[in-house]
Every structure is written in C-alpha cells, then in structure tokens.
Design a protein around this motif. Sequence first.
Motif, PDB file in Angstrom:
ATOM      1  N   GLN A 177      -0.683 -30.104  -3.876  1.00  0.00           N
ATOM      2  CA  GLN A 177      -0.843 -30.979  -2.695  1.00  0.00           C
ATOM      3  C   GLN A 177       0.354 -32.157  -2.678  1.00  0.00           C
ATOM      4  O   GLN A 177       0.363 -32.661  -1.372  1.00  0.00           O
ATOM      5  CB  GLN A 177      -2.191 -31.860  -3.185  1.00  0.00           C
ATOM      6  N   LEU A 178       0.827 -32.634  -3.726  1.00  0.00           N
ATOM      7  CA  LEU A 178       2.017 -33.653  -3.440  1.00  0.00           C
ATOM      8  C   LEU A 178       3.065 -32.753  -2.754  1.00  0.00           C
ATOM      9  O   LEU A 178       3.707 -33.712  -2.018  1.00  0.00           O
ATOM     10  CB  LEU A 178       2.325 -34.015  -4.767  1.00  0.00           C
ATOM     11  N   LEU A 179       3.187 -31.610  -3.011  1.00  0.00           N
ATOM     12  CA  LEU A 179       4.348 -31.011  -2.408  1.00  0.00           C
ATOM     13  C   LEU A 179       4.039 -30.911  -0.854  1.00  0.00           C
ATOM     14  O   LEU A 179       4.988 -31.077  -0.119  1.00  0.00           O
ATOM     15  CB  LEU A 179       4.912 -29.466  -3.036  1.00  0.00           C
ATOM     16  N   VAL A 180       2.999 -30.362  -0.826  1.00  0.00           N
ATOM     17  CA  VAL A 180       2.465 -30.510   0.930  1.00  0.00           C
ATOM     18  C   VAL A 180       2.427 -31.373   1.443  1.00  0.00           C
ATOM     19  O   VAL A 180       2.938 -31.635   2.717  1.00  0.00           O
ATOM     20  CB  VAL A 180       1.139 -29.710   0.601  1.00  0.00           C
ATOM     21  N   ALA A 181       1.947 -32.785   1.007  1.00  0.00           N
ATOM     22  CA  ALA A 181       2.012 -33.933   1.735  1.00  0.00           C
ATOM     23  C   ALA A 181       3.297 -34.459   1.807  1.00  0.00           C
ATOM     24  O   ALA A 181       3.710 -35.046   2.915  1.00  0.00           O
ATOM     25  CB  ALA A 181       1.123 -34.941   0.994  1.00  0.00           C
ATOM     26  N   LEU A 182       4.202 -34.175   0.913  1.00  0.00           N
ATOM     27  CA  LEU A 182       5.662 -34.532   0.917  1.00  0.00           C
ATOM     28  C   LEU A 182       6.353 -33.731   2.319  1.00  0.00           C
ATOM     29  O   LEU A 182       6.915 -34.503   3.209  1.00  0.00           O
ATOM     30  CB  LEU A 182       6.377 -34.137  -0.379  1.00  0.00           C
ATOM     31  N   LEU A 183       6.233 -32.645   2.331  1.00  0.00           N
ATOM     32  CA  LEU A 183       6.626 -31.736   3.493  1.00  0.00           C
ATOM     33  C   LEU A 183       5.940 -32.172   4.902  1.00  0.00           C
ATOM     34  O   LEU A 183       6.687 -32.146   5.773  1.00  0.00           O
ATOM     35  CB  LEU A 183       6.558 -30.284   3.140  1.00  0.00           C
ATOM     36  N   LEU A 184       4.864 -32.331   4.967  1.00  0.00           N
ATOM     37  CA  LEU A 184       4.156 -32.809   6.026  1.00  0.00           C
ATOM     38  C   LEU A 184       3.987 -34.139   6.497  1.00  0.00           C
ATOM     39  O   LEU A 184       3.879 -34.361   7.565  1.00  0.00           O
ATOM     40  CB  LEU A 184       2.528 -32.238   6.131  1.00  0.00           C
ATOM     41  N   SER A 199      -4.528 -24.903   9.525  1.00  0.00           N
ATOM     42  CA  SER A 199      -4.802 -26.385   9.690  1.00  0.00           C
ATOM     43  C   SER A 199      -4.257 -26.951   8.378  1.00  0.00           C
ATOM     44  O   SER A 199      -4.943 -27.696   7.652  1.00  0.00           O
ATOM     45  CB  SER A 199      -6.274 -26.533   9.719  1.00  0.00           C
ATOM     46  N   PRO A 200      -2.981 -27.176   8.373  1.00  0.00           N
ATOM     47  CA  PRO A 200      -2.495 -27.699   7.180  1.00  0.00           C
ATOM     48  C   PRO A 200      -2.606 -29.233   6.917  1.00  0.00           C
ATOM     49  O   PRO A 200      -2.606 -29.857   5.742  1.00  0.00           O
ATOM     50  CB  PRO A 200      -0.681 -27.351   7.181  1.00  0.00           C
ATOM     51  N   THR A 201      -2.997 -30.032   8.152  1.00  0.00           N
ATOM     52  CA  THR A 201      -3.213 -31.460   7.918  1.00  0.00           C
ATOM     53  C   THR A 201      -4.417 -31.813   8.021  1.00  0.00           C
ATOM     54  O   THR A 201      -4.950 -33.078   8.622  1.00  0.00           O
ATOM     55  CB  THR A 201      -2.363 -32.131   9.086  1.00  0.00           C
ATOM     56  N   GLY A 202      -5.614 -30.603   7.962  1.00  0.00           N
ATOM     57  CA  GLY A 202      -6.870 -30.949   8.269  1.00  0.00           C
ATOM     58  C   GLY A 202      -7.603 -31.795   7.189  1.00  0.00           C
ATOM     59  O   GLY A 202      -6.863 -32.207   6.155  1.00  0.00           O
ATOM     60  N   GLY A 203      -9.110 -31.923   7.020  1.00  0.00           N
ATOM     61  CA  GLY A 203      -9.604 -32.556   6.056  1.00  0.00           C
ATOM     62  C   GLY A 203      -9.763 -31.885   4.916  1.00  0.00           C
ATOM     63  O   GLY A 203     -10.190 -32.658   3.583  1.00  0.00           O
ATOM     64  N   VAL A 204      -9.401 -30.838   4.418  1.00  0.00           N
ATOM     65  CA  VAL A 204      -9.455 -29.911   3.483  1.00  0.00           C
ATOM     66  C   VAL A 204      -8.049 -29.628   2.804  1.00  0.00           C
ATOM     67  O   VAL A 204      -7.376 -29.143   3.506  1.00  0.00           O
ATOM     68  CB  VAL A 204     -10.445 -28.952   3.555  1.00  0.00           C
ATOM     69  N   ALA A 205      -7.825 -29.825   1.512  1.00  0.00           N
ATOM     70  CA  ALA A 205      -6.778 -29.542   0.693  1.00  0.00           C
ATOM     71  C   ALA A 205      -6.533 -28.066   0.476  1.00  0.00           C
ATOM     72  O   ALA A 205      -6.860 -27.743  -0.773  1.00  0.00           O
ATOM     73  CB  ALA A 205      -6.347 -30.451  -0.360  1.00  0.00           C
ATOM     74  N   TYR A 231      -2.403 -39.324   3.644  1.00  0.00           N
ATOM     75  CA  TYR A 231      -3.949 -39.430   3.042  1.00  0.00           C
ATOM     76  C   TYR A 231      -4.077 -38.935   1.526  1.00  0.00           C
ATOM     77  O   TYR A 231      -3.165 -38.291   1.093  1.00  0.00           O
ATOM     78  CB  TYR A 231      -4.724 -38.438   3.976  1.00  0.00           C
ATOM     79  N   PRO A 232      -4.903 -39.691   0.724  1.00  0.00           N
ATOM     80  CA  PRO A 232      -5.192 -39.415  -0.408  1.00  0.00           C
ATOM     81  C   PRO A 232      -6.013 -38.144  -0.568  1.00  0.00           C
ATOM     82  O   PRO A 232      -6.825 -37.770   0.329  1.00  0.00           O
ATOM     83  CB  PRO A 232      -6.094 -40.612  -0.859  1.00  0.00           C
ATOM     84  N   PHE A 271      -7.452 -44.396  -7.978  1.00  0.00           N
ATOM     85  CA  PHE A 271      -7.454 -43.038  -8.920  1.00  0.00           C
ATOM     86  C   PHE A 271      -7.306 -41.804  -8.026  1.00  0.00           C
ATOM     87  O   PHE A 271      -7.491 -40.834  -8.533  1.00  0.00           O
ATOM     88  CB  PHE A 271      -8.714 -43.208  -9.467  1.00  0.00           C
ATOM     89  N   ALA A 272      -7.401 -42.103  -6.712  1.00  0.00           N
ATOM     90  CA  ALA A 272      -7.174 -40.921  -5.815  1.00  0.00           C
ATOM     91  C   ALA A 272      -5.839 -40.571  -6.022  1.00  0.00           C
ATOM     92  O   ALA A 272      -5.110 -41.215  -6.294  1.00  0.00           O
ATOM     93  CB  ALA A 272      -7.645 -41.189  -4.473  1.00  0.00           C
TER      94      ALA A 272
END
Length: 201
Positions: free
Chosen positions: A98-105, A163-169, A109-110, A33-34
Amino acid sequence: MPPLPPITQALILANVAIFCLDYFLGRWFTQLFALWPLGGGFLPWQPVTYAFLHGSIGHLFFNMLGLWMFGAELERVWGSRRFVQFYAAGVLAAALAQLLVALLLGSPYPTVGASGGLFALLLGFGVLFPNRTIMPLFPPIPMKARTFVMVFGGLELLFGVLSPTGGVAHFAHLGGMLGGWLMLRYWRGQPPFGGRGPRRR
C-alpha cells in the motif's frame, strides 16, 4: 463448535476493542495509528497498528468473520507461534504494498483494516485445504478453497487495475497474499529463501 484458539480469539477481541476506542476518541486516534503515505503523516509503528483499525461496523464484521473462518483452522494446525508469524507477514507485506502504491499514485489517504492479514490467511487456507468446500456470502455459490482463493485474487487484481484510487486498498490485499505465500516458501526452504529444507517450528 470448537472453542477459538488463543491468538485468533485475542485478535478478534483486540480489533473489536480498538474499534470502540477509535469511535470514542475520534480523528487524532486515526491520525496516529492508521497507515498514512510516506511523507504524508507516516509514522514507524503504523505498518502494524493500521491492521487493528476499521472504517465501519461492516468493515470490522466481515474481517472478523474471515479471521474466525480461516484463522482458527490455521492456528489449530500450525500452533500459535507460526500462526502469529504468518498473520504478521500478511499485515506487513500489505502495508508495504500500500505504501508503494500510494507513493506511485500520489494518494494522500490513510489505510485501515485487517484485510492484509486476512488475505494471507485466505491463501494459507487454500494451500492447506485446497479441496475444502467454502460457501461465500457473495455470491452464495459453493466452491473449493483453491478456487475461492484464485477467484478472489483475480478479482482484487482486476479491481485494483480498474480503480487504483478507489476506497478499497486492492493492492494491499494482494500484498497480504504475497506475504503469506513468501512465508510458506520460507518455512519450506524454497526459493527465494534457499533450498536447505523445511524450517523447524
């Protein structure tokens, strides 16, 4: 203190209940579910369900505090139907961002949390009540709602870049604000949704 309107109350109760459920059921619940990156465990319902999961008691507390502070007031003004539409726009736009940023970087992580919807509510509150004084917890400095929105939006952009890959989206938060802004434009019949005038409730 006036009673909580029904949707705000239901969202708070649902988030608390699902946090407890997640705590007892453990990893497989988060796996399902995440919001996972595309190709990394993503499932079609996750752009909605991630907004009911939280990583810690503190994460849950501050999101629910914001939902109570801003959501209750907006639901009283807009009514339940429009409030649901607006909150959903923030949650979905945050998920897309978030999906776009995760794809680019290439992030594996969920993402969890109601912050995308909350940042949409924050924007809506600043638009409807720009001169209302807000006292944030950090820092405890009174400021107008309009200023509060601009400060938090600017900080999210700054932290997201630094900090694009930090623990906060951070970009998910900005996506939530964008979703709220677009929903307001849609209701008012403003570009990019044409100029046919305000939509009826």
